[in-house]
Design an enzyme around this catalytic site. Structure first.
Site, PDB file in Angstrom:
ATOM      1  N   THR A   1      49.976 -57.913  -1.579  1.00 45.37           N
ATOM      2  CA  THR A   1      49.225 -57.378  -2.718  1.00 45.37           C
ATOM      3  C   THR A   1      50.043 -57.508  -3.996  1.00 45.37           C
ATOM      4  OG1 THR A   1      48.065 -55.839  -1.269  1.00 45.37           O
ATOM      5  CG2 THR A   1      48.029 -55.338  -3.617  1.00 45.37           C
TER       6      THR A   1
ATOM      7  N   GLN B   1      47.484 -64.549   6.045  1.00 48.00           N
ATOM      8  CA  GLN B   1      47.059 -64.655   7.447  1.00 48.00           C
ATOM      9  C   GLN B   1      47.523 -65.957   8.095  1.00 48.00           C
ATOM     10  OE1 GLN B   1      45.654 -62.333   9.292  1.00 48.00           O
ATOM     11  NE2 GLN B   1      45.193 -60.852   7.704  1.00 48.00           N
TER      12      GLN B   1
ATOM     13  N   CYS C   1      34.025 -48.848   4.766  1.00 49.67           N
ATOM     14  CA  CYS C   1      33.558 -47.542   4.322  1.00 49.67           C
ATOM     15  C   CYS C   1      34.012 -47.320   2.890  1.00 49.67           C
ATOM     16  CB  CYS C   1      34.107 -46.459   5.232  1.00 49.67           C
ATOM     17  SG  CYS C   1      33.251 -44.923   5.010  1.00 49.67           S
TER      18      CYS C   1
ATOM     19  N   HIS D   1      54.328 -57.593   7.575  1.00 46.10           N
ATOM     20  CA  HIS D   1      53.664 -56.874   8.664  1.00 46.10           C
ATOM     21  C   HIS D   1      52.535 -57.651   9.327  1.00 46.10           C
ATOM     22  CE1 HIS D   1      49.878 -55.186   6.763  1.00 46.10           C
ATOM     23  NE2 HIS D   1      50.505 -55.601   5.687  1.00 46.10           N
TER      24      HIS D   1
ATOM     25  N   SER E   1      53.265 -61.862   3.970  1.00 47.39           N
ATOM     26  CA  SER E   1      53.557 -60.440   4.166  1.00 47.39           C
ATOM     27  C   SER E   1      54.217 -60.203   5.522  1.00 47.39           C
ATOM     28  CB  SER E   1      52.233 -59.665   4.085  1.00 47.39           C
ATOM     29  OG  SER E   1      52.463 -58.297   4.219  1.00 47.39           O
TER      30      SER E   1
ATOM     31  N   THR F   1      65.745 -52.721  -7.103  1.00 49.38           N
ATOM     32  CA  THR F   1      66.744 -52.897  -6.042  1.00 49.38           C
ATOM     33  C   THR F   1      66.098 -53.487  -4.802  1.00 49.38           C
ATOM     34  OG1 THR F   1      67.997 -51.043  -6.902  1.00 49.38           O
ATOM     35  CG2 THR F   1      68.420 -51.657  -4.603  1.00 49.38           C
TER      36      THR F   1
ATOM     37  N   ASN G   1      41.048 -63.428   6.369  1.00 45.98           N
ATOM     38  CA  ASN G   1      41.477 -62.316   7.220  1.00 45.98           C
ATOM     39  C   ASN G   1      40.366 -61.750   8.092  1.00 45.98           C
ATOM     40  OD1 ASN G   1      40.908 -61.676   4.343  1.00 45.98           O
ATOM     41  ND2 ASN G   1      40.782 -59.600   5.136  1.00 45.98           N
TER      42      ASN G   1
HETATM   43  N1  PLP Z   1      45.668 -60.956   1.655  1.00 50.90           N
HETATM   44  C1  PLP Z   1      45.180 -61.013   2.908  1.00 50.90           C
HETATM   45  C2  PLP Z   1      44.414 -62.208   3.336  1.00 50.90           C
HETATM   46  C3  PLP Z   1      45.394 -59.957   3.791  1.00 50.90           C
HETATM   47  O1  PLP Z   1      44.914 -60.018   5.034  1.00 50.90           O
HETATM   48  C4  PLP Z   1      46.128 -58.828   3.335  1.00 50.90           C
HETATM   49  C5  PLP Z   1      46.321 -57.671   4.217  1.00 50.90           C
HETATM   50  O2  PLP Z   1      45.445 -56.918   4.496  1.00 50.90           O
HETATM   51  C6  PLP Z   1      46.629 -58.819   2.024  1.00 50.90           C
HETATM   52  C7  PLP Z   1      46.370 -59.909   1.224  1.00 50.90           C
HETATM   53  C8  PLP Z   1      47.443 -57.679   1.507  1.00 50.90           C
HETATM   54  O3  PLP Z   1      48.726 -57.715   2.089  1.00 50.90           O
HETATM   55  P1  PLP Z   1      49.765 -56.518   2.006  1.00 50.90           P
HETATM   56  O4  PLP Z   1      49.348 -55.547   3.060  1.00 50.90           O
HETATM   57  O5  PLP Z   1      51.090 -57.154   2.334  1.00 50.90           O
HETATM   58  O6  PLP Z   1      49.741 -55.976   0.630  1.00 50.90           O
END
Ligand code: PLP
Length: 404
Positions: free
Chosen positions: A74, A181, A328, A203, A201, A242, A153
């Site tokens: 994000t 993704q 939602c 995670h 990202s 940092t 995603n």
């Molecule tokens: N873009 C896509 C395609 C995603 O699947 C996600 C995560 O939900 C994001 C952006 C946002 O990533 P982050 O959770 O690292 O801010």
């Protein structure tokens, strides 16, 4: 087998034990500030950050100097889109993106519209794809940026990124690609694809949450950005603050593991997805795959179950951790904007579920998940007068089960 079964690997992934092992010393033993230039504590932290930078660069075929660490995708998207808009806004005010992008892109685009930029939101085709011709037709003399994601995603559709990259090069328009993704799941090479900016990202690839990176092309062309975070001038002035050393070490380790295991992981997820879909399709009719059946992320299966009501469907599978095709917002359930943009009818969008298979998913879990959803759908359809009418061959074209 533990329940609920986790089948939401597009939402997030657990930290891989190999990644955790790499991170742990950086909380306690090697705790220095990577910007401390005067002592070994700082040097050790900086060395670890440099190593992670090289690991992230290797995952996407970039140079390590092209990696800017952020708090996730994000933030990286905000930096890319706003940074480009501010830097190149005097050249042009037009941006092209897709209606099926993640909200992280769409909301920034909306923000830029308020700042005087004009955004074209392209409609994807029924499979969630954009053709080069469609993008080219939307280009204008004042277009400065195209933002199209590598893989979606929700539905997993993979775009023809290299073709879009080529078009953007020819037209001298910057190309930003949300690779959240795709990175670590399918082969990604920013040079071959002609991508100028790309986010990833931690995670989403078995690394920690709250850390990610933005790739910023250095040559052909050299992309310049206006920083969105002012402070100590970290990350070559592009992202002050940092550095999150343990997070960055984890991101690097996750990228390294993902690169080494890419083929193995993809094969595993694909095999489970195919097993799952085969089982579901054998038992149920009126089930539709959302997205590009033949060109989607290996671990992503987004299915619509006609003649069942979305909320009841989710309630009918409490043992499965999955995402529904409804979001939602405040009190109401809105159908997914991605499915809507592809022309999937509201009813069918509501009855859609994304099943995500990952590194840890087993065959036993996959079969269990298939059996759970089959059981729930059969039960709900038994209560559905519409399904009965459909079986009797009554014309239901007035009902909004459209889109496939
Ligand atoms: N873009 C896509 C395609 C995603 O699947 C996600 C995560 O939900 C994001 C952006 C946002 O990533 P982050 O959770 O690292 O801010």
């Amino acid at each position: 087998m533990n329940t609920p079964v986790y089948l939401d690997f597009q939402a997030t992934t657990p930290v891989d034990p190999r990644v955790l092992e790499a991170i742990l010393p950086y909380f306690t033993e090697v705790f220095g500030n990577a910007a401390s230039r005067n002592h070994p504590f700082g040097w050790d932290a900086e060395k670890a950050v440099d190593n992670a930078r090289a690991q992230c660069a290797a995952l996407i075929g970039a140079h390590e100097k092209e990696i800017v660490f952020t708090s996730g995708s994000t933030e990286a998207i905000n930096l890319a889109l706003k940074g480009v808009a501010e830097m190149y806004g005097s050249k042009g005010k037009h941006i092209i993106t897709s209606m099926s992008e993640h909200k992280a892109v769409l909301d920034v685009a909306k923000h830029l519209e308020k700042e005087g930029f004009e955004v074209t939101y392209l409609t994807p085709d029924k499979l969630g794809r954009h053709s080069v011709e469609q993008i080219e037709a939307a280009m204008r003399d004042d277009t400065i940026l195209v933002a199209i994601m590598w893989a979606n995603n929700e539905i997993g559709t993979i775009q023809s990124i290299a073709e879009i990259g080529k078009l953007c090069k020819e037209r001298k328009v910057l190309f930003m690609c949300d690779g959240t993704q795709a990175a670590g799941k399918i082969p990604v090479n920013v040079d071959e694809a002609g991508v100028d900016l790309m986010c990833a990202s931690g995670h989403k690839m078995y690394g920690p949450k709250g850390v990610g990176f933005l790739y910023v092309r250095r040559k052909n062309p050299r992309v310049r950005l206006v920083a969105q975070m002012d402070g100590g001038g970290h990350e070559r002035g592009m992202r002050s603050g940092t550095l999150n050393v343990p997070g960055i070490v984890g991101l690097g380790a996750a990228a390294d593991v993902a690169l080494k295991d890419l083929e193995k992981d993809a094969k595993h997820s694909l095999q489970l997805r195919e097993r799952f879909e085969a089982r579901v399709f054998k038992a149920l009719d009126q089930v539709f795959i959302n997205g590009d059946k033949d060109n989607r992320l290996p671990g992503c299966s987004n299915l619509s179950f006609a003649y069942v009501e979305g909320e009841s469907l989710i309630m009918g599978i409490p043992e499965l951790a999955v995402s529904s095709g409804s979001a939602c917002t405040s009190a109401s359930l809105e159908p997914s904007h991605v499915l809507q943009s592809m022309g999937v009818g509201d009813e069918l969008a509501h009855s859609s579920i994304r099943f995500g298979f990952g590194r840890l998913t087993t065959e036993e879990e996959t079969d269990y998940a298939a059996d759970q959803i089959i059981r729930a759908v059969i039960k709900l359809r038994e209560l559905s007068p519409l399904y009965e009418m459909a079986l009797e061959g009554i014309d239901l074209s007035q009902v909004n089960w459209t889109g496939h």
